[in-house]
Design an enzyme around this catalytic site. Structure first.
Site, PDB file in Angstrom:
ATOM      1  N   SER A 115       0.788  -1.232   0.000  1.00 44.75           N
ATOM      2  CA  SER A 115       0.000   0.000   0.000  1.00 44.75           C
ATOM      3  C   SER A 115       0.823   1.287   0.000  1.00 44.75           C
ATOM      4  O   SER A 115       0.246   2.380  -0.047  1.00 44.75           O
ATOM      5  CB  SER A 115      -0.948   0.017   1.198  1.00 44.75           C
ATOM      6  N   LYS A 118      -0.176   3.762  -2.594  1.00 46.56           N
ATOM      7  CA  LYS A 118      -1.203   4.794  -2.481  1.00 46.56           C
ATOM      8  C   LYS A 118      -0.632   6.211  -2.450  1.00 46.56           C
ATOM      9  O   LYS A 118      -1.367   7.178  -2.713  1.00 46.56           O
ATOM     10  CB  LYS A 118      -2.073   4.544  -1.251  1.00 46.56           C
ATOM     11  N   SER A 172      -5.340   3.354   4.738  1.00 45.53           N
ATOM     12  CA  SER A 172      -5.046   2.400   3.672  1.00 45.53           C
ATOM     13  C   SER A 172      -6.302   1.676   3.175  1.00 45.53           C
ATOM     14  O   SER A 172      -6.268   0.475   2.885  1.00 45.53           O
ATOM     15  CB  SER A 172      -4.001   1.382   4.130  1.00 45.53           C
TER      16      SER A 172
END
Length: 328
Positions: A115, A118, A172
């Site tokens: 993640s 992101k 997240s």
């Protein structure tokens, strides 16, 4: 016949001349035995073994294949012996102002980044100039069918683009990140192309994205490339604010859903974090990137594939303590 000391020494010298250094070089015991055959009353002790410097064995065991001896010594000097015990497989600690590498371990290794992806998702969303107050709807297309991970964001929930970005960075939230990519002009395929174009623009030469959440292990990068991403993200006030917010509550119908920051260091009073992102999938291990200030100095930290639930935070705390001691 009585053998005098000068005679004994002479015999020893002759034996040494015949045998030469190689006999001793083959090992202390072999050399001593060879001399003792000619002069049994003279003891030759094996050479004492040199004690390894602290961290030297760790350096030899943990050094990445292909690294030069000089590079290994730089990474595992006696002053950094404790740093060798970091549980992350790849690490980069950088002074972004001076562009000076303070510590590195496998900093060029290409690895899944989970993640941490992101941060790039956020850069592309902000760079596209789309209206942050536009309402987006979570659809069935945002459900994770790759890892089958859970989500607190229900299908059909309608949120502003800014809120989607907020919970994607802070907590997240995968469905939020997916919705952001899907509502990009041209849809998710165009969004992914924009992610890779932005990576090239930032000089992230060994980075590749295939989707906006980080659930795919095909999203890969290196600590060196991710340091560039962190520095770019730090220049965006919205990313700084959203990624370091301790918690945020959204409305889903009549219910309120409270999200908390996925990075436990945010709640630590000893840290001054400007930008952060954590990540985890099985292929990537525990990952974390930070832009923080330590003793008034800006520092970028990248930790990939850390082993253990709390190990990435432990590694960061260990690095911070090392930097504090180094500044004294």
């Amino acid at each position: 016949m009585k053998i005098t000391l000068p005679a004994m020494l002479g015999v020893a010298a002759m034996v040494l001349a015949v045998l030469g250094a190689p006999a001793l070089a083959r090992g202390g015991k072999a050399g001593a035995h060879a001399v003792a055959k000619g002069a049994r009353h003279i003891q030759v002790k094996p050479a004492a073994r040199l004690k390894a410097k602290p961290g030297a064995r760790l350096a030899k065991r943990k050094a990445a294949p292909g690294r030069t001896p000089a590079a290994r010594h730089r990474a595992y000097s006696p002053q950094q012996a404790k740093m060798a015990a970091l549980r992350s497989s790849a690490v980069l600690i950088l002074d972004p102002a001076a562009r000076q590498v303070l510590y590195q371990k496998n900093a060029g290794a290409v690895m899944p980044i989970a993640s941490v992806t992101k941060l790039m998702t956020a850069l592309v969303v902000i760079g596209a100039g789309q209206a942050l107050d536009e309402v987006l709807t979570v659809s069935d297309a945002d459900v994770d069918r790759l890892k089958y991970s859970s989500s607190r964001l229900r299908v059909g929930t309608r949120l502003a683009r800014s809120t989607m970005l907020h919970i994607a960075l802070m907590s997240s939230e995968n469905r939020a990140a997916s919705a952001l990519g899907r509502h990009y002009p041209g849809g998710t395929p165009a969004f992914v192309r924009a992610m890779n174009a932005k990576a090239r623009e930032l000089g992230m030469q060994r980075t590749r994205f295939v989707e906006p959440t980080g659930l795919s292990s095909l999203n890969v990068s290196t600590p060196e490339d991710l340091a560039r991403l962190v520095m770019a993200a730090q220049r965006q006030p919205l990313i700084r604010r959203y990624s370091t917010d301790p918690d945020h509550t959204i409305a889903q119908g009549r219910q309120a859903t409270r999200y908390r920051n996925s990075n436990r260091l945010i709640a630590s009073p000893g840290w001054r974090i400007g930008t952060q992102k954590t990540g985890y999938i099985a292929e990537a291990g525990r990952c974390m990137v930070l832009h923080a200030r330590v003793q008034g100095r800006a520092v970028v930290m990248v930790f990939l594939d850390s082993h253990g639930k709390y190990s990435r935070a432990s590694d960061a705390n260990q690095v911070r303590s090392w930097l504090v001691r180094a500044r004294r």
